[in-house]
Design a protein around this motif. Structure first.
Motif, PDB file in Angstrom:
ATOM      1  N   SER A 119       0.877  -1.081   0.003  1.00  0.00           N
ATOM      2  CA  SER A 119       0.204  -0.090  -0.026  1.00  0.00           C
ATOM      3  C   SER A 119       0.635   1.387  -0.188  1.00  0.00           C
ATOM      4  N   ASP A 120       1.987   0.888   0.736  1.00  0.00           N
ATOM      5  CA  ASP A 120       2.840   2.393   0.926  1.00  0.00           C
ATOM      6  C   ASP A 120       4.395   2.692   0.215  1.00  0.00           C
ATOM      7  N   PRO A 180      -1.860   6.057  -0.465  1.00  0.00           N
ATOM      8  CA  PRO A 180      -3.292   5.387  -0.674  1.00  0.00           C
ATOM      9  C   PRO A 180      -4.367   6.513  -0.364  1.00  0.00           C
ATOM     10  N   ASP A 186     -11.064   1.575  -0.261  1.00  0.00           N
ATOM     11  CA  ASP A 186      -9.886   2.198  -1.112  1.00  0.00           C
ATOM     12  C   ASP A 186     -10.814   3.418  -2.345  1.00  0.00           C
ATOM     13  N   GLY A 374      -4.801   2.044  -2.329  1.00  0.00           N
ATOM     14  CA  GLY A 374      -4.649   1.282  -1.395  1.00  0.00           C
ATOM     15  C   GLY A 374      -5.279   1.428   0.235  1.00  0.00           C
ATOM     16  N   CYS A 379      -1.186   0.524   6.522  1.00  0.00           N
ATOM     17  CA  CYS A 379       0.259   1.002   6.732  1.00  0.00           C
ATOM     18  C   CYS A 379       1.426   0.800   8.354  1.00  0.00           C
ATOM     19  N   GLU A 384       0.942  -6.052   5.778  1.00  0.00           N
ATOM     20  CA  GLU A 384       0.236  -4.672   5.108  1.00  0.00           C
ATOM     21  C   GLU A 384       0.293  -4.959   3.836  1.00  0.00           C
ATOM     22  N   VAL A 386      -2.764  -3.931  -0.255  1.00  0.00           N
ATOM     23  CA  VAL A 386      -3.665  -3.647  -1.383  1.00  0.00           C
ATOM     24  C   VAL A 386      -4.087  -4.568  -2.186  1.00  0.00           C
TER      25      VAL A 386
END
Length: 417
Positions: A119-120, A180, A186, A374, A379, A384, A386
């Motif tokens: 996600s990050d 994200p 989302d 994400g 995060c 973690e 996505v």
């Protein structure tokens, strides 16, 4: 180029997109001292060359912390749009035993991709690259130039990343950062604002002496004084800030993100400290923040005699908030791109955290601080993840946003779209 052609090419590259996410996650780019960005930048240069995009330009304040910029030249008389993502990650840290999967290997579970940086924000980086390939393949970006701006050191203050790099990118007409954009789901918002950041420590003085004398001689336990300050800070500290474009946008104070104190058993603590972070909103300044905190400490001293001092954290003393206007060309293009990729654009909102956006806005570059796949909640912690769907959607969002940005520039010039 038609919209349908771009839609089709992005879909054709979805397999490449998911493979690229897996390849990026497999490369350790944790911030020092756990890792650095050299390996991932080297991989990306090879990837660009393999797919006929060139190799990009490495720009680095320190060779150990490289940034990578890839320019795709279209119409030199048209505008330049930057798609920006950071390639570093937070460390796995002490949560390693809480991961249910290998953090350096993408694991597919129920429509989600698990791994450090999913996600990050390695999924967003991959989506930007695939969007660039798709747009190149169908001639979607001929109205201007696209730059992929892949930066180091976002997770530790941007000293070697965007803070250093942005002054060299003043030629950008706009920038979009793929942080994200959800915290519960989302695509929760198209964020016009990102909060700034200020980190500081409050050091509390006590009386260090033999603890067996605490019932015979007056003493001040610095740790207890610290605990009282920490408890009351959230309720009593008032910060000065102006009205905001979003009614629910306000600064946040996170007290006690770090604590330290005491010498040993048998000793009354003579000093203790706690770290705090303030997420600042537009219009705030470090000078006013310091005045607010010191004023509160002065009141605490007058009320109960606590001795405490304020010290700002080097390198994280102040990162500005960032804001872009709702009618900026890049925002209008993002809304158009989201309409195609997501059926409707996310509502205009603000990003809860801090991004690389202020370094670009300081150079006069209108910058969307967060529009990416994400969920922020996933995060900076174990497991973690996505969603596969959001990653695929992100490639479409970036491709159609860029196409809309360049088409809009042609419309303004009176040319045929």
């Amino acid at each position: 180029m038609t919209t349908e052609e771009l839609v089709g090419r992005v879909r054709e590259l979805e397999g490449d997109l998911l493979e690229l996410v897996s390849q990026l996650i497999a490369i350790d780019s944790q911030i020092p001292p756990y890792g650095d960005e050299r390996a991932i930048v080297g991989f990306l240069q090879s990837y660009f060359a393999e797919h006929g995009l060139g190799s990009g330009t490495v720009l680095a304040k320190d060779p150990v912390r490289p940034n990578l910029v890839l320019r795709m030249e279209g119409d030199p008389s048209g505008p330049t749009l930057g798609l920006c993502g950071h390639v570093d990650t937070k460390p796995v840290g002490a949560a390693a035993d809480q991961w249910r999967t290998d953090p350096f290997s993408v694991t597919h579970v129920d429509g989600m991709l698990y791994g450090l940086g999913t996600s990050d924000m390695k999924a967003a980086v991959a989506a930007m690259i695939i969007a660039a390939r798709a747009g190149r393949d169908v001639g979607a970006f001929t109205g201007g130039s696209l730059e992929l701006v892949l930066v180091a050191d976002e997770e530790a203050g941007a000293t070697y990343g965007a803070q250093w790099l942005a002054p060299q990118l003043r030629h950008l007409d706009a920038c979009l950062i793929g942080e994200p954009s959800g915290w519960e789901r989302d695509w929760q918002g198209l964020h016009l604002v990102s909060r700034g950041l200020s980190c500081f420590r409050i050091r509390v003085a006590g009386t260090q002496r033999h603890s067996s004398l605490s019932d015979r001689l007056p003493s001040t336990n610095a740790c207890l004084e610290m605990a009282r300050l920490m408890t009351e800070m959230g309720e009593e500290l008032s910060l000065t800030y102006p009205g905001q474009v979003f009614a629910d946008l306000r600064p946040t104070v996170n007290t006690g993100v770090l604590v330290d104190g005491g010498v040993s058993f048998g000793v009354v603590p003579g000093e203790a400290s706690f770290g705090c972070e303030v997420r600042a909103v537009p219009g705030m300044s470090v000078e006013q923040l310091a005045a607010d905190v010191r004023g509160w400490l002065d009141k605490a001293h007058a009320d109960w005699g606590v001795e405490a001092t304020l010290t700002f954290e080097p390198g994280l003393t102040w990162i500005d908030p960032s804001e872009v206007a709702a009618d900026a060309a890049v925002v209008q293009a993002a809304q158009a791109g989201c309409t195609i990729a997501l059926e409707s654009p996310p509502p205009l909102s603000f990003f809860p955290g801090t991004t690389d956006a202020p370094w670009f806005t300081a150079q006069g570059i209108p910058t969307i601080p967060s529009l990416g796949p994400g969920i922020l909640t996933y995060c900076h912690g174990p497991n973690e993840a996505v969603s596969v769907r959001s990653v695929k959607e992100a490639a479409a969002v970036y491709a159609h946003t860029a196409a809309a940005f360049f088409a809009g520039a042609r419309d303004v010039d009176g040319a045929e779209c």
